[in-house]
Design an enzyme around this catalytic site. Structure first.
Site, PDB file in Angstrom:
ATOM      1  N   SER A 106       0.835  -1.216   0.000  1.00 34.68           N
ATOM      2  CA  SER A 106       0.000   0.000   0.000  1.00 34.68           C
ATOM      3  C   SER A 106       0.866   1.262   0.000  1.00 34.68           C
ATOM      4  CB  SER A 106      -0.876  -0.001   1.258  1.00 34.68           C
ATOM      5  OG  SER A 106      -1.462   1.271   1.458  1.00 34.68           O
ATOM      6  N   TYR A 130      -1.937   5.516  -4.584  1.00 34.08           N
ATOM      7  CA  TYR A 130      -2.948   6.561  -4.448  1.00 34.08           C
ATOM      8  C   TYR A 130      -2.360   7.815  -5.087  1.00 34.08           C
ATOM      9  CZ  TYR A 130      -5.832   3.968  -1.040  1.00 34.08           C
ATOM     10  OH  TYR A 130      -6.656   3.063  -0.429  1.00 34.08           O
ATOM     11  N   THR A 156      -5.485   2.331  -7.331  1.00 34.14           N
ATOM     12  CA  THR A 156      -6.781   2.162  -6.654  1.00 34.14           C
ATOM     13  C   THR A 156      -7.712   3.286  -7.089  1.00 34.14           C
ATOM     14  OG1 THR A 156      -5.771   1.007  -4.818  1.00 34.14           O
ATOM     15  CG2 THR A 156      -7.896   2.060  -4.378  1.00 34.14           C
ATOM     16  N   LYS A 233      -7.642  -1.122  -9.593  1.00 32.58           N
ATOM     17  CA  LYS A 233      -8.256  -1.875  -8.484  1.00 32.58           C
ATOM     18  C   LYS A 233      -9.477  -1.121  -7.984  1.00 32.58           C
ATOM     19  CE  LYS A 233      -7.194  -3.386  -3.758  1.00 32.58           C
ATOM     20  NZ  LYS A 233      -7.882  -2.404  -2.903  1.00 32.58           N
ATOM     21  N   HIS A 257     -13.057  -2.832  -2.148  1.00 33.41           N
ATOM     22  CA  HIS A 257     -12.173  -2.286  -1.110  1.00 33.41           C
ATOM     23  C   HIS A 257     -12.489  -2.926   0.251  1.00 33.41           C
ATOM     24  CE1 HIS A 257      -9.381   1.343  -0.833  1.00 33.41           C
ATOM     25  NE2 HIS A 257      -9.399   0.915   0.417  1.00 33.41           N
TER      26      HIS A 257
HETATM   27  C1  LIG Z   1      -7.333  -2.414   7.090  1.00 33.01           C
HETATM   28  C2  LIG Z   1      -7.416  -2.304   5.604  1.00 33.01           C
HETATM   29  C3  LIG Z   1      -6.653  -1.350   4.943  1.00 33.01           C
HETATM   30  C4  LIG Z   1      -6.722  -1.246   3.555  1.00 33.01           C
HETATM   31  N1  LIG Z   1      -5.896  -0.366   2.923  1.00 33.01           N
HETATM   32  C5  LIG Z   1      -5.915  -0.303   1.569  1.00 33.01           C
HETATM   33  C6  LIG Z   1      -4.994   0.535   0.881  1.00 33.01           C
HETATM   34  O1  LIG Z   1      -4.167   1.211   1.489  1.00 33.01           O
HETATM   35  N2  LIG Z   1      -5.073   0.572  -0.461  1.00 33.01           N
HETATM   36  C7  LIG Z   1      -5.975  -0.181  -1.178  1.00 33.01           C
HETATM   37  O2  LIG Z   1      -6.017  -0.117  -2.402  1.00 33.01           O
HETATM   38  N3  LIG Z   1      -6.827  -1.012  -0.541  1.00 33.01           N
HETATM   39  C8  LIG Z   1      -6.806  -1.101   0.792  1.00 33.01           C
HETATM   40  N4  LIG Z   1      -7.648  -1.971   1.434  1.00 33.01           N
HETATM   41  C9  LIG Z   1      -8.527  -2.856   0.647  1.00 33.01           C
HETATM   42  C10 LIG Z   1      -7.820  -4.177   0.339  1.00 33.01           C
HETATM   43  O3  LIG Z   1      -6.795  -3.992  -0.598  1.00 33.01           O
HETATM   44  C11 LIG Z   1      -8.771  -5.228  -0.237  1.00 33.01           C
HETATM   45  O4  LIG Z   1      -9.473  -4.666  -1.327  1.00 33.01           O
HETATM   46  C12 LIG Z   1      -9.766  -5.802   0.784  1.00 33.01           C
HETATM   47  O5  LIG Z   1      -9.207  -5.884   2.064  1.00 33.01           O
HETATM   48  C13 LIG Z   1     -10.217  -7.191   0.330  1.00 33.01           C
HETATM   49  O6  LIG Z   1     -11.202  -7.676   1.168  1.00 33.01           O
HETATM   50  P1  LIG Z   1     -10.936  -8.714   2.375  1.00 33.01           P
HETATM   51  O7  LIG Z   1     -10.355  -7.912   3.487  1.00 33.01           O
HETATM   52  O8  LIG Z   1     -12.297  -9.229   2.659  1.00 33.01           O
HETATM   53  O9  LIG Z   1      -9.986  -9.785   1.873  1.00 33.01           O
HETATM   54  C14 LIG Z   1      -7.602  -2.096   2.825  1.00 33.01           C
HETATM   55  C15 LIG Z   1      -8.362  -3.050   3.501  1.00 33.01           C
HETATM   56  C16 LIG Z   1      -8.280  -3.166   4.868  1.00 33.01           C
HETATM   57  C17 LIG Z   1      -9.102  -4.213   5.560  1.00 33.01           C
END
Ligand SMILES: Cc1cc2nc3c(=O)[nH]c(=O)nc-3n(C[C@H](O)[C@H](O)[C@H](O)COP(=O)(O)O)c2cc1C
Length: 366
Positions: A106, A130, A156, A233, A257
């Site tokens: 990330s 981002y 993203t 994404k 997300h």
């Molecule tokens: C705590 C947390 C932080 C996240 N931070 C980002 C991020 O910085 N950038 C991003 O593109 N997606 C982020 N996501 C989304 C994840 O990349 C992903 O799409 C998502 O967690 C998938 O679902 P799951 O947690 O059910 O496996 C985040 C998700 C969580 C749970």
């Protein structure tokens, strides 16, 4: 007690994480309808297993955007992983490499691009971007990822602003003082997520820094900026998947997300078929959201995804025992996937065909 499934890791992680971090990791947007749906929707799909097809050897290897992988599961980008464990992004990335997976770092990480590259030199890594209002800062991040041997940029597109995660607002979520957004140290003082009286610290940071004017024209800018493949994404509709193709992207990650942006959007697995139908022959279609079982991976592949990612599951592994915890978690998921393949009559990934899954409504008619 042995941890034998993702739910076991999750339960243990709940007992070790402090509330600010646990709520940040587990929460979804709004009333969290889609958060639950991401998992429930997988359970509405039934597997139609085939028998007597020699499954003495199971081969889960695959090839994604020029990378050979041991199996089609990677680690999705999630912010601030040192909140889970001091080994943070480095431990998570090493575990992914040891499991023959891909690790997506990330932008909002607590270890920098360079630190993660040094901690996990042998892992196949992609960088999640981002776009900041300061375009030169954004460009610098792309250059740093290229230099550190990251192999793709994951843009993203579902977060021009951040969703309303109620517990983060109630907790006034912030990073403890010993942690910071490591990619911005020494570049900007803004690498700090601090207390904010009105909302969560992360939401205040995002609205002050992220460029919410972004359009598809900016994807052209990014495609022209780097030779690395661009993956978008956060795609949930065929219309946007077609635009991703038109604007020169190499792949899409069908994702909501982790249900953290807008509540009541479809589960990723529900959105997958229309996207595969629209662009599946031209783009690498991948998925994340709600994957916790080997049979979830199987269903996503049967519906046309080439690869899936886990977000929270890896965080639970990391919270339980750092790098080793993620390795154990990935081991459990891989074994579960192999068993699903064998019991469905599939030796290899290309044996998984679309007629091997059906919606539960097929059987409701009986
Ligand atoms: C705590 C947390 C932080 C996240 N931070 C980002 C991020 O910085 N950038 C991003 O593109 N997606 C982020 N996501 C989304 C994840 O990349 C992903 O799409 C998502 O967690 C998938 O679902 P799951 O947690 O059910 O496996 C985040 C998700 C969580 C749970």
């Amino acid at each position: 007690m042995a941890l034998v499934c993702v739910e076991d890791f999750e339960k243990k992680a709940h007992s070790v994480l402090e509330k600010n971090a646990l709520d940040y990791y587990r929460s979804g947007a709004g009333e969290q309808f889609t958060l639950q749906l991401n998992r429930d929707a997988f359970r509405r799909i039934r597997i139609r297993p085939r028998c007597l097809r020699d499954v003495s050897v199971i081969d889960t290897s695959c090839h994604i955007l020029g990378i050979d992988l041991r199996w089609p599961l990677g680690i999705a980008p999630s912010a601030m992983q040192k909140l889970a464990h001091p080994e943070g992004e480095g431990g998570n990335a090493r575990a992914a490499g040891n499991a023959g997976s891909i690790y997506i770092l990330s932008t909002l990480s607590t270890m920098s691009i360079e630190e993660v590259a040094a901690a996990a030199p042998n892992t196949n890594k992609w960088f999640q971007l981002y776009v900041y209002k300061d375009r030169s800062l954004t460009e610098q991040m792309v250059r740093r990822a290229e230099k550190a041997n990251f192999k793709a940029i994951v843009l993203t597109v579902d977060a021009p602003i951040f969703g309303q995660r109620r517990s983060d607002i109630r907790n006034k979520f912030n990073l403890p003082p010993h942690l910071h957004l490591a990619n911005f140290q020494g570049i900007k003082a803004d690498g700090v997520i601090s207390n904010n009286e009105a909302t969560s610290g992360i939401n205040a940071y995002v609205s002050s820094q992220f460029d919410s004017t972004l359009t598809w024209k900016d994807v052209t800018w990014l495609v022209n900026l780097t030779k690395l493949p661009i993956i978008v994404k956060g795609i949930l509709t065929r219309e946007d998947a077609v635009l991703a193709r038109e604007f020169g992207c190499a792949g899409v990650i069908v994702s909501n997300h982790g249900a953290r942006q807008i509540d009541t959007v479809p589960a990723s697995i529900e959105a997958l078929p229309e996207i595969v139908k629209a662009v599946g022959n031209d783009l690498v279609v991948m998925l994340d959201g709600g994957v916790t079982q080997g049979n979830d991976i199987f269903k996503a592949l049967a519906l046309g995804a080439k690869m899936v990612f886990v977000g929270r599951a890896a965080l639970w592994g990391l919270a339980c025992n750092g790098q080793k915890g993620v390795e154990d978690l990935l081991g459990v998921l891989k074994k579960d996937f192999e068993i699903t393949l064998g019991l469905s009559g599939c030796q290899r990934l290309h044996d998984i065909t679309s007629d091997m899954v059906t919606h539960e409504s097929t059987y409701a008619k009986l």
